[in-house]
Write a protein that holds these residues in place. Structure first.
Motif, short mmCIF file in Angstrom:
data_model
loop_
_atom_site.label_atom_id
_atom_site.label_comp_id
_atom_site.label_asym_id
_atom_site.label_seq_id
_atom_site.Cartn_x
_atom_site.Cartn_y
_atom_site.Cartn_z
N GLY A 130 0.83 -1.21 0.00
CA GLY A 130 0.00 0.00 0.00
C GLY A 130 0.86 1.25 0.00
O GLY A 130 0.43 2.32 0.44
N GLY A 131 2.06 1.13 -0.53
CA GLY A 131 3.02 2.24 -0.50
C GLY A 131 2.72 3.36 -1.48
O GLY A 131 3.49 4.31 -1.58
N LEU A 175 -1.94 7.29 0.93
CA LEU A 175 -1.58 8.49 1.70
C LEU A 175 -0.47 8.19 2.71
O LEU A 175 0.60 8.83 2.70
CB LEU A 175 -2.84 9.01 2.40
N ALA A 232 1.39 -2.54 -4.71
CA ALA A 232 0.01 -2.05 -4.80
C ALA A 232 -0.57 -2.61 -6.09
O ALA A 232 0.16 -3.16 -6.91
CB ALA A 232 -0.04 -0.53 -4.79
N ARG A 233 -1.88 -2.44 -6.26
CA ARG A 233 -2.49 -3.00 -7.47
C ARG A 233 -2.15 -2.19 -8.72
O ARG A 233 -2.25 -2.68 -9.82
CB ARG A 233 -4.02 -3.10 -7.29
N ARG A 234 -1.76 -0.94 -8.50
CA ARG A 234 -1.32 -0.11 -9.64
C ARG A 234 0.02 0.53 -9.31
O ARG A 234 0.20 1.06 -8.21
CB ARG A 234 -2.33 1.02 -9.91
N VAL A 261 -5.56 -9.53 -2.16
CA VAL A 261 -6.74 -10.39 -2.07
C VAL A 261 -6.61 -11.60 -2.99
O VAL A 261 -6.86 -12.74 -2.57
CB VAL A 261 -8.03 -9.59 -2.37
N ALA A 285 0.68 -0.73 4.92
CA ALA A 285 -0.06 0.54 5.02
C ALA A 285 -1.19 0.54 3.99
O ALA A 285 -1.57 1.59 3.48
CB ALA A 285 0.88 1.72 4.79
N ASN A 339 -5.13 -0.26 2.58
CA ASN A 339 -6.44 0.11 3.12
C ASN A 339 -7.52 -0.55 2.28
O ASN A 339 -7.22 -1.12 1.21
CB ASN A 339 -6.61 1.63 3.11
N PHE A 375 -9.05 -7.05 4.56
CA PHE A 375 -8.04 -7.11 5.62
C PHE A 375 -7.74 -8.56 6.02
O PHE A 375 -6.59 -8.93 6.23
CB PHE A 375 -8.48 -6.31 6.86
N LEU A 419 0.09 -0.86 10.13
CA LEU A 419 -0.51 0.42 10.53
C LEU A 419 -1.99 0.18 10.86
O LEU A 419 -2.75 -0.30 10.01
CB LEU A 419 -0.38 1.43 9.38
N LYS A 451 -10.21 -3.93 11.41
CA LYS A 451 -8.81 -3.61 11.74
C LYS A 451 -8.35 -4.44 12.95
O LYS A 451 -7.21 -4.92 12.98
CB LYS A 451 -8.64 -2.11 12.07
N PHE A 477 -5.54 11.03 10.87
CA PHE A 477 -4.59 11.91 10.18
C PHE A 477 -5.24 13.31 10.01
O PHE A 477 -6.46 13.43 9.91
CB PHE A 477 -4.26 11.38 8.77
N PHE A 490 -7.53 13.31 7.22
CA PHE A 490 -8.80 12.60 7.44
C PHE A 490 -9.81 13.49 8.16
O PHE A 490 -10.98 13.56 7.77
CB PHE A 490 -8.54 11.30 8.23
N1 LIG Z 1 -7.03 7.88 7.64
C1 LIG Z 1 -6.70 7.97 8.92
O1 LIG Z 1 -6.92 8.98 9.58
C2 LIG Z 1 -6.01 6.78 9.57
C3 LIG Z 1 -5.63 6.87 10.91
C4 LIG Z 1 -4.97 5.79 11.50
C5 LIG Z 1 -4.70 4.64 10.75
N2 LIG Z 1 -5.10 4.58 9.46
C6 LIG Z 1 -4.79 3.37 8.69
O2 LIG Z 1 -3.84 3.70 7.72
C7 LIG Z 1 -3.92 2.73 6.67
C8 LIG Z 1 -3.66 3.43 5.35
O3 LIG Z 1 -4.67 4.39 5.14
P1 LIG Z 1 -4.53 5.43 3.92
O4 LIG Z 1 -5.64 6.41 4.09
O5 LIG Z 1 -3.13 5.88 3.81
O6 LIG Z 1 -4.89 4.47 2.69
P2 LIG Z 1 -5.08 4.86 1.15
O7 LIG Z 1 -4.61 6.24 0.86
O8 LIG Z 1 -6.48 4.50 0.78
O9 LIG Z 1 -4.07 3.85 0.41
C9 LIG Z 1 -4.35 2.49 0.35
C10 LIG Z 1 -3.19 1.77 -0.30
O10 LIG Z 1 -3.47 0.35 -0.29
C11 LIG Z 1 -3.34 -0.15 -1.64
N3 LIG Z 1 -4.27 -1.28 -1.78
C12 LIG Z 1 -5.61 -1.27 -1.61
N4 LIG Z 1 -6.12 -2.49 -1.84
C13 LIG Z 1 -5.06 -3.29 -2.16
C14 LIG Z 1 -4.94 -4.67 -2.51
N5 LIG Z 1 -6.01 -5.47 -2.60
N6 LIG Z 1 -3.70 -5.15 -2.77
C15 LIG Z 1 -2.61 -4.35 -2.71
N7 LIG Z 1 -2.67 -3.03 -2.36
C16 LIG Z 1 -3.88 -2.53 -2.11
C17 LIG Z 1 -3.69 1.05 -2.52
O11 LIG Z 1 -3.18 0.95 -3.84
P3 LIG Z 1 -4.06 0.29 -5.05
O12 LIG Z 1 -5.45 0.84 -4.91
O13 LIG Z 1 -3.34 0.70 -6.30
O14 LIG Z 1 -4.00 -1.19 -4.81
C18 LIG Z 1 -2.95 2.16 -1.76
O15 LIG Z 1 -1.58 2.08 -2.03
C19 LIG Z 1 -5.30 2.05 6.82
O16 LIG Z 1 -5.14 0.70 7.16
C20 LIG Z 1 -5.97 2.82 7.94
O17 LIG Z 1 -6.73 1.98 8.79
C21 LIG Z 1 -5.72 5.62 8.84
#
Ligand SMILES: NC(=O)c1ccc[n+]([C@@H]2O[C@H](COP(=O)([O-])OP(=O)(O)OC[C@H]3O[C@@H](n4cnc5c(N)ncnc54)[C@H](OP(=O)(O)O)[C@@H]3O)[C@@H](O)[C@H]2O)c1
Length: 261
Positions: free
Chosen positions: A8-9, A12, A32-34, A55, A73, A75, A85, A107, A123, A145, A148
């Motif tokens: 998930g690199g 965000l 990541a998927r892309r 998945v 990281a 989501n 998850f 994370l 989670k 964040f 968020f």
């Molecule tokens: N938002 C907050 O305030 C907050 C606070 C605390 C903790 N968190 C945690 O932080 C984590 C990351 O959140 P974020 O907001 O940074 O996420 P995000 O911006 O939605 O990024 C998600 C990443 O996961 C990848 N991904 C999604 N499905 C995938 C799959 N099936 N296989 C491989 N890669 C996959 C996405 O790339 P692709 O779509 O290209 O696959 C992307 O790189 C989450 O687990 C969340 O619970 C978030």
């Protein structure tokens, strides 16, 4: 230097983790998927990108091969979170164990335990999968964040308002501060199979933060208090999203707003 896989690199948090790990001199692979183009915001120079899907498992072997430590990281959106998850973590960790990956860092989110909110339950289940895996696991639970909480306020845009969940406090944290703690954990900081919680430097009411976003963004819309229904609302109103004893000395909301320009 280690070879670090950031799952998930491109997201965000994941981008900041990738940048931090590259900056510290690690060899970094992102899955990541892309894969981003090199002019994409998600692209971090110095990282190698592998297309993999947690998945389906496609691409995971290529991603984990030669990895010492992985940081997850990734989501999933609310409705699919439980499936993504659980299936994704099992696929990832089984593959990682087969390929001799030593350590896995996840994370997660403050309040994930003991909440009825389905995303938080997903989670919490994901955390258990990491802790039960044969790898040495470390969980980092972060508060919301800055990005968020701002997105929460902006959910009022279609109604001509900024929404501030009532009787709710946030302890927002900057994504680069979270990334530093995740990379510290990847480098072995903290106890194996442990959970660390971190929060931003200040706890403030949602309304106070929304008012500052209004001022900084120049929005003319009023800040409207809204009682959030369901288990997420009750988790937040109970204060289970803040960790006063685990505030880090990082970027606060005002500094984040200024840095946005
Ligand atoms: N938002 C907050 O305030 C907050 C606070 C605390 C903790 N968190 C945690 O932080 C984590 C990351 O959140 P974020 O907001 O940074 O996420 P995000 O911006 O939605 O990024 C998600 C990443 O996961 C990848 N991904 C999604 N499905 C995938 C799959 N099936 N296989 C491989 N890669 C996959 C996405 O790339 P692709 O779509 O290209 O696959 C992307 O790189 C989450 O687990 C969340 O619970 C978030």
């Amino acid at each position: 230097m280690s070879r670090v896989l950031v799952v998930g690199g491109t997201g965000l948090a994941g981008r900041a983790v990738t940048a931090e790990a590259v900056e510290r001199g690690h060899e970094v692979v992102v899955a990541a998927r892309r894969a981003p183009d090199d002019d994409d915001d998600a692209y971090v120079a110095g990282a190698v990108y592998v297309v993999a899907d947690l998945v389906t498992g496609n691409g995971l072997e290529e991603a984990v091969e030669g990895t010492d430590v992985l940081i997850d990281a990734s989501n999933a959106d609310g409705r699919r979170a439980s499936h993504v998850f659980a299936t994704g973590s099992l696929n990832l960790l089984h593959t990682a164990a087969r390929f001799g990956v030593r350590r896995a860092v996840l994370l997660s989110v403050v309040g994930a335990d003991g909440s009825g909110y389905s995303y938080y339950r997903a989670k919490a289940a994901q955390e258990r999968i990491f802790l039960d895996s044969p790898l040495e696991a470390r969980i980092v639970r972060a508060t919301q964040f800055h990005d968020f909480v701002t997105a929460v306020f902006e959910r009022g845009r279609p109604f001509g308002a900024l929404i501030a969940p009532s009787r709710t406090r946030f302890q927002p944290i900057a994504v680069p501060d979270v990334a530093r703690v995740l990379v510290d954990a990847a480098e072995g900081d903290g106890q194996p199979d442990s959970i660390r919680t971190i929060g931003g430097p200040r706890i403030e009411s949602a309304r106070a933060l929304a008012e500052r976003w209004k001022e900084a963004s120049g929005a003319r819309r009023p800040v409207v208090g809204v009682r959030l229904g369901g288990p997420l609302g009750s988790t937040w109103r109970a204060g289970r999203n803040v960790v006063p004893d685990a505030a880090i000395d990082g970027m606060d909301y005002d500094a984040w707003l200024s840095a946005r320009g």
